[in-house]
Design a protein around this motif. Sequence first.
Motif, PDB file in Angstrom:
ATOM      1  N   GLU A   1      31.945  -3.282 -19.849  1.00  0.00           N
ATOM      2  CA  GLU A   1      31.823  -4.453 -18.977  1.00  0.00           C
ATOM      3  C   GLU A   1      30.368  -4.904 -18.904  1.00  0.00           C
ATOM      4  N   GLN A   2      29.425  -3.955 -18.855  1.00  0.00           N
ATOM      5  CA  GLN A   2      28.006  -4.306 -18.854  1.00  0.00           C
ATOM      6  C   GLN A   2      27.613  -4.971 -20.172  1.00  0.00           C
ATOM      7  N   LEU A   3      28.143  -4.458 -21.270  1.00  0.00           N
ATOM      8  CA  LEU A   3      27.873  -5.047 -22.581  1.00  0.00           C
ATOM      9  C   LEU A   3      28.400  -6.484 -22.624  1.00  0.00           C
ATOM     10  N   ASN A   4      29.626  -6.682 -22.156  1.00  0.00           N
ATOM     11  CA  ASN A   4      30.224  -8.013 -22.140  1.00  0.00           C
ATOM     12  C   ASN A   4      29.458  -8.979 -21.252  1.00  0.00           C
ATOM     13  N   ALA A   5      28.906  -8.472 -20.160  1.00  0.00           N
ATOM     14  CA  ALA A   5      28.158  -9.313 -19.219  1.00  0.00           C
ATOM     15  C   ALA A   5      26.717  -9.550 -19.679  1.00  0.00           C
ATOM     16  N   GLY A   6      26.304  -8.862 -20.717  1.00  0.00           N
ATOM     17  CA  GLY A   6      24.940  -9.015 -21.215  1.00  0.00           C
ATOM     18  C   GLY A   6      23.908  -8.235 -20.425  1.00  0.00           C
ATOM     19  N   THR A   7      24.354  -7.288 -19.614  1.00  0.00           N
ATOM     20  CA  THR A   7      23.407  -6.498 -18.823  1.00  0.00           C
ATOM     21  C   THR A   7      23.127  -5.131 -19.446  1.00  0.00           C
ATOM     22  N   LEU A   8      23.783  -4.824 -20.556  1.00  0.00           N
ATOM     23  CA  LEU A   8      23.521  -3.590 -21.295  1.00  0.00           C
ATOM     24  C   LEU A   8      22.820  -3.992 -22.572  1.00  0.00           C
ATOM     25  N   HIS A   9      21.615  -3.535 -22.756  1.00  0.00           N
ATOM     26  CA  HIS A   9      20.828  -3.927 -23.925  1.00  0.00           C
ATOM     27  C   HIS A   9      20.931  -2.870 -25.006  1.00  0.00           C
TER      28      HIS A   9
ATOM     29  N   ALA B   1      43.762   6.111 -27.240  1.00  0.00           N
ATOM     30  CA  ALA B   1      43.378   5.871 -25.848  1.00  0.00           C
ATOM     31  C   ALA B   1      41.883   5.577 -25.834  1.00  0.00           C
ATOM     32  N   PHE B   2      41.491   4.418 -25.311  1.00  0.00           N
ATOM     33  CA  PHE B   2      40.095   4.005 -25.326  1.00  0.00           C
ATOM     34  C   PHE B   2      39.178   5.065 -24.713  1.00  0.00           C
ATOM     35  N   GLU B   3      39.623   5.669 -23.633  1.00  0.00           N
ATOM     36  CA  GLU B   3      38.803   6.670 -22.950  1.00  0.00           C
ATOM     37  C   GLU B   3      38.439   7.833 -23.875  1.00  0.00           C
ATOM     38  N   ASP B   4      39.285   8.088 -24.857  1.00  0.00           N
ATOM     39  CA  ASP B   4      39.044   9.202 -25.773  1.00  0.00           C
ATOM     40  C   ASP B   4      37.824   8.976 -26.678  1.00  0.00           C
ATOM     41  N   LEU B   5      37.338   7.729 -26.756  1.00  0.00           N
ATOM     42  CA  LEU B   5      36.107   7.481 -27.513  1.00  0.00           C
ATOM     43  C   LEU B   5      34.907   8.123 -26.814  1.00  0.00           C
ATOM     44  N   GLN B   6      35.025   8.361 -25.524  1.00  0.00           N
ATOM     45  CA  GLN B   6      33.997   9.024 -24.721  1.00  0.00           C
ATOM     46  C   GLN B   6      32.638   8.327 -24.833  1.00  0.00           C
ATOM     47  N   LEU B   7      32.588   7.093 -24.356  1.00  0.00           N
ATOM     48  CA  LEU B   7      31.328   6.351 -24.352  1.00  0.00           C
ATOM     49  C   LEU B   7      30.379   6.956 -23.340  1.00  0.00           C
ATOM     50  N   ARG B   8      29.121   7.055 -23.717  1.00  0.00           N
ATOM     51  CA  ARG B   8      28.092   7.590 -22.834  1.00  0.00           C
ATOM     52  C   ARG B   8      26.851   6.713 -22.942  1.00  0.00           C
ATOM     53  N   ARG B   9      26.152   6.564 -21.826  1.00  0.00           N
ATOM     54  CA  ARG B   9      24.889   5.831 -21.838  1.00  0.00           C
ATOM     55  C   ARG B   9      23.838   6.704 -22.519  1.00  0.00           C
ATOM     56  N   ASP B  10      23.081   6.086 -23.414  1.00  0.00           N
ATOM     57  CA  ASP B  10      22.004   6.779 -24.101  1.00  0.00           C
ATOM     58  C   ASP B  10      20.747   6.686 -23.241  1.00  0.00           C
ATOM     59  N   PRO B  11      20.225   7.816 -22.753  1.00  0.00           N
ATOM     60  CA  PRO B  11      19.078   7.767 -21.842  1.00  0.00           C
ATOM     61  C   PRO B  11      17.807   7.225 -22.491  1.00  0.00           C
ATOM     62  N   VAL B  12      17.699   7.331 -23.793  1.00  0.00           N
ATOM     63  CA  VAL B  12      16.495   6.857 -24.484  1.00  0.00           C
ATOM     64  C   VAL B  12      16.557   5.352 -24.719  1.00  0.00           C
ATOM     65  N   SER B  13      17.623   4.884 -25.367  1.00  0.00           N
ATOM     66  CA  SER B  13      17.718   3.465 -25.716  1.00  0.00           C
ATOM     67  C   SER B  13      18.280   2.613 -24.586  1.00  0.00           C
ATOM     68  N   LYS B  14      18.900   3.257 -23.598  1.00  0.00           N
ATOM     69  CA  LYS B  14      19.574   2.581 -22.481  1.00  0.00           C
ATOM     70  C   LYS B  14      20.839   1.852 -22.949  1.00  0.00           C
ATOM     71  N   GLY B  15      21.214   2.023 -24.199  1.00  0.00           N
ATOM     72  CA  GLY B  15      22.455   1.474 -24.716  1.00  0.00           C
ATOM     73  C   GLY B  15      23.560   2.497 -24.528  1.00  0.00           C
ATOM     74  N   PHE B  16      24.468   2.576 -25.476  1.00  0.00           N
ATOM     75  CA  PHE B  16      25.520   3.581 -25.359  1.00  0.00           C
ATOM     76  C   PHE B  16      25.809   4.184 -26.721  1.00  0.00           C
TER      77      PHE B  16
ATOM     78  N   ASN C   1      36.128  -0.335 -18.459  1.00  0.00           N
ATOM     79  CA  ASN C   1      35.099   0.665 -18.711  1.00  0.00           C
ATOM     80  C   ASN C   1      33.756   0.060 -18.322  1.00  0.00           C
ATOM     81  N   GLU C   2      33.006   0.770 -17.487  1.00  0.00           N
ATOM     82  CA  GLU C   2      31.754   0.243 -16.943  1.00  0.00           C
ATOM     83  C   GLU C   2      30.760  -0.162 -18.034  1.00  0.00           C
ATOM     84  N   LEU C   3      30.565   0.683 -19.047  1.00  0.00           N
ATOM     85  CA  LEU C   3      29.607   0.357 -20.099  1.00  0.00           C
ATOM     86  C   LEU C   3      30.030  -0.866 -20.898  1.00  0.00           C
TER      87      LEU C   3
END
Length: 91
Positions: free
Chosen positions: A82-90, A12-27, A78-80
């Motif tokens: 989708e942001q990565l795919n859109a190029g808005t997550l660096h 289950a993709f959700e089980d990967l538990q993606l989180r935004r990294d507050p320092v790098s702003k990535g995930f 998944n929001e993160l």
Amino acid sequence: MEEELELPYGFAFEDLQLRRDPVSKGFSVMNAALLDEVLAYNGIDPERLRKQPFHLWVCLHATASCYRVHIARGGKPNELMEQLNAGTLHL
């Protein structure tokens, strides 16, 4: 790479538990053990991979591949990712 990874039964993709990294702003993938399981299921030794200088890019590709399969199976966006795919997550 456009080849998709095979996913283990019950993945289950959700089980990967993606989180935004507050320092790098990535995930980051909080459930690295599950990502390791996916890699091993596809014949990639996670321990050996971690010793390579490009291991983070392979893990990013693996996560993106898991997400594409997840969406193709009708999974919830998944929001993160989708942001990565859109190029808005660096990274």
